[in-house]
Write an enzyme that holds these catalytic residues in place. Structure first.
Site, mmCIF file in Angstrom:
data_model
loop_
_atom_site.group_PDB
_atom_site.id
_atom_site.type_symbol
_atom_site.label_atom_id
_atom_site.label_comp_id
_atom_site.label_asym_id
_atom_site.label_seq_id
_atom_site.Cartn_x
_atom_site.Cartn_y
_atom_site.Cartn_z
ATOM 1 N N LYS A 90 22.010 41.681 12.756
ATOM 2 C CA LYS A 90 23.286 42.247 12.048
ATOM 3 C C LYS A 90 22.724 43.381 11.576
ATOM 4 O O LYS A 90 21.675 43.770 11.200
ATOM 5 C CB LYS A 90 23.819 41.583 10.752
ATOM 6 N N HIS A 108 10.555 46.659 16.283
ATOM 7 C CA HIS A 108 11.079 46.844 17.575
ATOM 8 C C HIS A 108 10.268 46.701 18.721
ATOM 9 O O HIS A 108 9.100 47.343 18.467
ATOM 10 C CB HIS A 108 11.943 48.173 17.432
ATOM 11 N N GLU A 178 3.087 42.612 18.005
ATOM 12 C CA GLU A 178 4.049 42.624 16.675
ATOM 13 C C GLU A 178 3.494 41.673 15.749
ATOM 14 O O GLU A 178 3.519 42.252 14.286
ATOM 15 C CB GLU A 178 5.398 41.949 17.110
HETATM 16 C C1 GRF Z 1 11.015 40.495 18.059
HETATM 17 O O1 GRF Z 1 10.663 40.869 19.481
HETATM 18 C C2 GRF Z 1 11.309 42.019 17.066
HETATM 19 O O2 GRF Z 1 10.598 42.916 17.705
HETATM 20 C C3 GRF Z 1 12.775 41.981 17.320
HETATM 21 O O3 GRF Z 1 13.400 41.028 17.538
HETATM 22 C C4 GRF Z 1 12.375 39.887 17.937
HETATM 23 C C5 GRF Z 1 12.181 38.683 16.801
HETATM 24 O O4 GRF Z 1 11.316 37.824 17.324
HETATM 25 N N1 GRF Z 1 13.405 42.794 16.304
HETATM 26 P P1 GRF Z 1 11.214 36.774 16.218
HETATM 27 O O5 GRF Z 1 12.246 36.183 15.663
HETATM 28 O O6 GRF Z 1 10.375 37.135 15.048
HETATM 29 O O7 GRF Z 1 10.371 35.545 16.859
#
Ligand code: GRF
Length: 196
Positions: A90, A108, A178
């Site tokens: 959102k 991202h 990430e």
């Molecule tokens: C990740 O790829 C993040 O970069 C994007 O949404 C995804 C979330 O994955 N904004 P999770 O819910 O943290 O597993």
């Protein structure tokens, strides 16, 4: 540093940050988790971790302004210092931005400003990277403003695109980064190495 999470689905990024707190790598307090999805794994994770958690969505608040006020109230009631978007689908409202702008982070799964913006989420991002024939993709941690995937970049890391990659294999390689870079970036904010 009290950190709050907003998450819509799996919450694996949130979990990686919570794990970094638990193993002492990150000196922060996860104080609250908010999800717009009552069925989200992110809420289940919060429950297992003993972190206060709330489902706040159009289902709980049919009036959009009341919903945004409820989100703001939960964040302020838990004395949030930093808001971490972890797969939150959102847009952040003006009401919340007015209080927390400059203290809301998003992650991202690409090298912004490429492959970002409205509709660029999940496998769509990786499909677009592959369709463009990119040789590298990556991860961006950035501040959140009123536009999708738009605020100042705080950290970026490249991830190679390999021959034969599918959106799934690329997503998996990016997600591993990430899980490292988000906690590291929060750590740098706490250490004063990144100034908000
Ligand atoms: C990740 O790829 C993040 O970069 C994007 O949404 C995804 C979330 O994955 N904004 P999770 O819910 O943290 O597993």
């Amino acid at each position: 540093m009290n950190i709050a999470f907003l998450a819509s689905h799996g919450g694996s990024n949130m979990q990686a940050i919570i794990d970094a707190v638990k193993n002492g790598q990150l000196k922060a307090n996860p104080v609250v988790v908010i999800s717009n999805n009552s069925e989200s794994k992110a809420l289940q994770r919060a429950k297992s971790e003993g972190i206060p958690h709330y489902h706040l969505s159009a289902k709980t608040h049919s009036n959009p302004e009341r919903l945004e006020q409820a989100i703001l109230d939960v964040l302020t009631d838990h004395q949030t210092d930093l808001v971490i978007l972890a797969g939150y689908m959102k847009k952040i409202s003006k009401r919340v931005l007015d209080v927390f702008q400059g203290k809301i982070l998003n992650i991202h799964p690409a090298l912004l400003p490429k492959f970002g913006g409205q509709g660029m989420y999940g496998s769509r991002v990786h499909e677009a990277v592959l369709a463009a024939g990119e040789k590298e993709s990556g991860v961006t941690v950035h501040l959140v403003d009123e536009h999708y995937d738009h605020g100042a970049t705080l950290a970026q890391r490249k991830v190679p695109v390999l021959d034969g990659d599918t959106a799934d294999t690329l997503a998996e390689r990016v997600l591993k980064e990430e899980h490292k870079i988000y906690a590291e970036t929060i750590g740098k904010i706490i250490a004063g190495e990144i100034k908000l």
